[in-house]
Design a protein around this motif. Structure first.
Motif, PDB file in Angstrom:
ATOM      1  N   GLU A 128       0.843  -1.205   0.000  1.00 52.19           N
ATOM      2  CA  GLU A 128       0.000   0.000   0.000  1.00 52.19           C
ATOM      3  C   GLU A 128       0.877   1.254   0.000  1.00 52.19           C
ATOM      4  O   GLU A 128       0.558   2.238  -0.687  1.00 52.19           O
ATOM      5  N   GLU A 170       2.175   1.791  -3.408  1.00 49.72           N
ATOM      6  CA  GLU A 170       1.143   2.397  -4.252  1.00 49.72           C
ATOM      7  C   GLU A 170       1.105   3.909  -4.028  1.00 49.72           C
ATOM      8  O   GLU A 170       0.921   4.679  -4.987  1.00 49.72           O
ATOM      9  N   GLU A 181      -4.025   5.649  -0.352  1.00 50.44           N
ATOM     10  CA  GLU A 181      -3.084   4.566  -0.034  1.00 50.44           C
ATOM     11  C   GLU A 181      -2.634   4.621   1.423  1.00 50.44           C
ATOM     12  O   GLU A 181      -2.384   3.580   2.035  1.00 50.44           O
ATOM     13  N   ASP A 214      -5.450   2.947   3.071  1.00 49.08           N
ATOM     14  CA  ASP A 214      -5.347   1.489   2.865  1.00 49.08           C
ATOM     15  C   ASP A 214      -4.322   0.869   3.809  1.00 49.08           C
ATOM     16  O   ASP A 214      -4.541  -0.224   4.360  1.00 49.08           O
TER      17      ASP A 214
HETATM   18 MG   LIG Z   1      -4.257   0.461  -2.161  1.00 50.28          MG
END
Ligand SMILES: [Mg+2]
Length: 97
Positions: free
Chosen positions: A27, A30, A56, A59
């Motif tokens: 994550e 990302e 992100e 996340d």
């Molecule tokens: Mg993500």
């Protein structure tokens, strides 16, 4: 967060802690990818009112909360104790320049 993840089927079988932590890393990777995009701020592809960076980060925290819920880690208590410890540390942890 863990109850939501369970309701979505992510815990129907045993999970590997190393894999779960690697997914937390993913994550953050990302988030890096969003920050590397030419046009800034780069918006999230699933929740367009969020920047990709914010999505992100969310996340990552969601995965951490899920993990802690699954394995009985009291994250609030751990954060409070780490905060108290860090409060007592010297400036730059006492390291020179
Ligand atoms: Mg993500």
């Amino acid at each position: 967060m863990h109850n939501l993840a369970k309701s979505k089927g992510w815990w129907d079988g045993p999970r590997n802690k190393f894999e779960l932590i690697a997914l937390m890393h993913s994550e953050l990777s990302e988030a890096v990818e969003y920050l590397r995009k030419k046009e800034q701020p780069a918006m999230d592809d699933k929740v367009p009112e969020l920047t990709g960076e914010a999505a992100e980060m969310a996340d990552t925290v969601i995965r951490i909360l899920d993990y802690c819920g699954a394995f009985g880690i009291n994250l609030g208590d751990a954060i409070a104790k780490k905060y108290a410890y860090n409060t007592g540390r010297p400036y730059k942890h006492g390291k020179l320049a």
